[in-house]
Scaffold this motif. Structure first.
Motif, short mmCIF file in Angstrom:
data_model
loop_
_atom_site.label_atom_id
_atom_site.label_comp_id
_atom_site.label_asym_id
_atom_site.label_seq_id
_atom_site.Cartn_x
_atom_site.Cartn_y
_atom_site.Cartn_z
N ARG A 5 -84.46 -52.52 54.07
CA ARG A 5 -83.16 -53.19 53.97
C ARG A 5 -83.29 -54.51 53.23
NH1 ARG A 5 -80.15 -54.08 59.51
NH2 ARG A 5 -80.88 -51.91 59.64
N ILE A 8 -83.52 -53.75 49.51
CA ILE A 8 -82.24 -53.38 48.91
C ILE A 8 -81.39 -54.63 48.68
CG2 ILE A 8 -80.07 -52.15 49.30
CD1 ILE A 8 -81.71 -50.05 50.86
N LEU A 25 -88.67 -48.30 46.84
CA LEU A 25 -87.97 -47.24 47.58
C LEU A 25 -88.64 -45.89 47.35
CD1 LEU A 25 -84.20 -48.15 46.92
CD2 LEU A 25 -85.55 -48.59 48.98
N ASP A 34 -83.78 -43.41 53.53
CA ASP A 34 -82.48 -42.75 53.44
C ASP A 34 -81.43 -43.35 54.37
OD1 ASP A 34 -83.96 -41.29 51.72
OD2 ASP A 34 -83.64 -39.34 52.68
N LEU A 37 -80.28 -46.68 52.83
CA LEU A 37 -79.43 -46.50 51.65
C LEU A 37 -78.03 -46.05 52.04
CD1 LEU A 37 -81.65 -44.86 48.87
CD2 LEU A 37 -80.54 -47.10 48.81
N LYS A 41 -74.61 -48.14 51.41
CA LYS A 41 -73.49 -47.55 50.68
C LYS A 41 -72.21 -47.59 51.51
CE LYS A 41 -71.94 -43.04 48.96
NZ LYS A 41 -72.20 -41.61 49.02
N LEU A 129 -82.49 -41.52 44.09
CA LEU A 129 -82.60 -42.90 44.57
C LEU A 129 -82.09 -43.88 43.51
CD1 LEU A 129 -86.12 -42.86 46.30
CD2 LEU A 129 -83.87 -42.73 47.40
N VAL A 132 -78.23 -43.84 43.55
CA VAL A 132 -77.65 -44.50 44.71
C VAL A 132 -77.85 -46.01 44.62
CG1 VAL A 132 -77.67 -44.69 47.22
CG2 VAL A 132 -77.96 -42.45 46.15
N LEU A 133 -79.06 -46.44 44.28
CA LEU A 133 -79.30 -47.87 44.17
C LEU A 133 -78.47 -48.48 43.04
CD1 LEU A 133 -80.92 -50.30 45.23
CD2 LEU A 133 -82.70 -49.74 43.55
#
Length: 408
Positions: A5, A8, A25, A34, A37, A41, A129, A132-133
């Motif tokens: 976390r 991110i 990641l 997962d 993420l 999101k 990944l 999503v990132l």
């Protein structure tokens, strides 16, 4: 806070470069990565839903700034948000956008979402990944905007009483008739036939709009109809020229617009009856403009690519300018015909004109409240005479309201 976390958040804050964050990641275990993420999101999307973003708007801006797969991730976020609330408690406009996007829960569980995405899209895990990132980075840059539609969980679904803020005043059957007429106008290859269909559609809406304005003024309802705003997507390329066309249509229908090109929409301010007319007519004219442009444009290819780009931009500039001229004249004619004959079926101008003036001031006040500071956009350049002349000719042939009193 877990290390994942923190990583991110560091990427989103810019304290860790994107590639280093993605690498971290990729080497961490899926059981740790997962859920973090997915939580990031969900948190980002919740912030944006509460911050005024609607499903179609968020999908459009992500598609513009990112990749198609990242826009698909937004659709899944919409489905995930709706899953938490009974449909009866969700605003109908939010539901309609979600349904139009095809938002549904297709994955079996949040814990396996990333792996299921990889299988669904036939991508390796690192590619998913990255998607999503990258989406999280895009979402982090989006600002709060005006809340025009309450998101799920923030309010009960609005009622349909007359005067309810944002409720449509156009009967559903009338809208169906208008949409059917415009569909015929767009599909026919005969300009005169297209004009007849569009004129009849505008006739129906214009008369209804004037009647609704008078009805609201006469009712003395303690909860009167109020000005509203609706964001209409303006897609690229040539956003500025399309926004100009939208503005022309809006002004002819007693509305005002503020363009936000960086967010891929314009906000239309007015009363729902008139905004419905703007939305329908703008969409139809855009279809007609693109069809006419495709017929008139010069051949492309590498040598003609620059010429083609200049042609298209100049075409749309000319089309919007000429449509503006025609719509302004049509709007004045419609009002004159509604008030000028003096027989029993006509509206007394001494009653109607003050009502329209009052409504216009209410709309402007609403616009000033939402956008206290605006700047006038610079005019688009015209670099192709061929495009300019073709655009004006297409606008002259476009189907517009020319008679708002026939068939009454």
């Amino acid at each position: 806070m877990t290390e994942v976390r923190q990583g991110i958040r560091a990427v989103l804050a810019g304290t860790v470069d994107y590639e280093s964050g993605l690498d971290a990641l990729a080497v961490a275990g899926s059981a740790e990565v997962d859920p973090e993420l997915m939580a990031a999101k969900e948190e980002a999307c919740k912030r944006l839903w509460r911050g005024g973003w609607q499903p179609a708007e968020l999908h459009r801006v992500v598609a513009r700034r990112g990749r198609p797969r990242q826009a698909d991730l937004v659709i899944d976020a919409v489905a995930a948000q709706l899953r938490r609330f009974p449909r009866a408690t969700v605003d109908g406009r939010w539901l309609a956008q979600a349904d139009a996007l095809g938002a549904r829960i297709w994955w079996t569980g949040d814990a396996t979402y990333i792996d299921e995405l990889a299988a669904r899209w036939r991508l390796d895990r690192v590619a998913v990944l990255d998607l999503v990132l990258g989406l999280l980075v895009i979402l982090a840059t989006l600002p709060r905007i005006e809340v025009l539609v309450p998101p799920p969980g923030s309010a009960a679904a609005p009622d349909d009483r007359p005067g309810a803020v944002g409720s449509s005043r156009i009967d559903a059957r009338l809208l169906d008739r208008v949409r059917a007429l415009l569909a015929k106008a767009e599909s026919t290859t005969f300009p005169a036939e297209a004009e007849a269909y569009t004129a009849k559609a505008q006739e129906l809406i214009t008369r209804h709009s004037l009647d609704e304005a008078l009805l609201a003024a006469r009712s003395g309802d303690p909860t009167p109809v109020v000005p509203y705003a609706r964001r209409i997507g303006v897609d690229h390329p040539h956003e500025k020229e399309k926004a100009s066309l939208l503005d022309a249509v809006a002004r002819a229908n007693r509305c005002h617009t503020v363009s936000s090109p960086e967010l891929a929409f314009s906000t239309v301010f007015g009363f729902d009856t008139d905004i419905d007319a703007v939305d329908l007519l703008y969409t139809s004219l855009l279809v007609q403009a693109h069809r006419a442009m495709a017929r008139a444009e010069p051949p492309g290819g590498k040598a003609g690519r620059s010429r083609l780009k200049a042609f298209r931009q100049s075409f749309l500039v000319a089309f919007a300018v000429r449509i503006d001229e025609r719509l302004a004249g049509a709007a004045q004619l419609a009002l004159a015909q509604a008030t000028g004959r003096g027989d029993a079926t006509m509206t007394d101008p001494a009653e109607l004109l003050p009502v329209l003036a009052s409504r216009d001031e209410q709309i402007r006040e609403t616009m000033r409240r939402v956008f206290p500071h605006t700047v006038r956009a610079r005019a688009s350049r015209v670099d192709s005479r061929e495009g300019w002349e073709s655009g004006r000719q297409a606008a002259d042939r476009a189907a517009l309201p020319t008679d708002t009193t026939r068939g009454r």
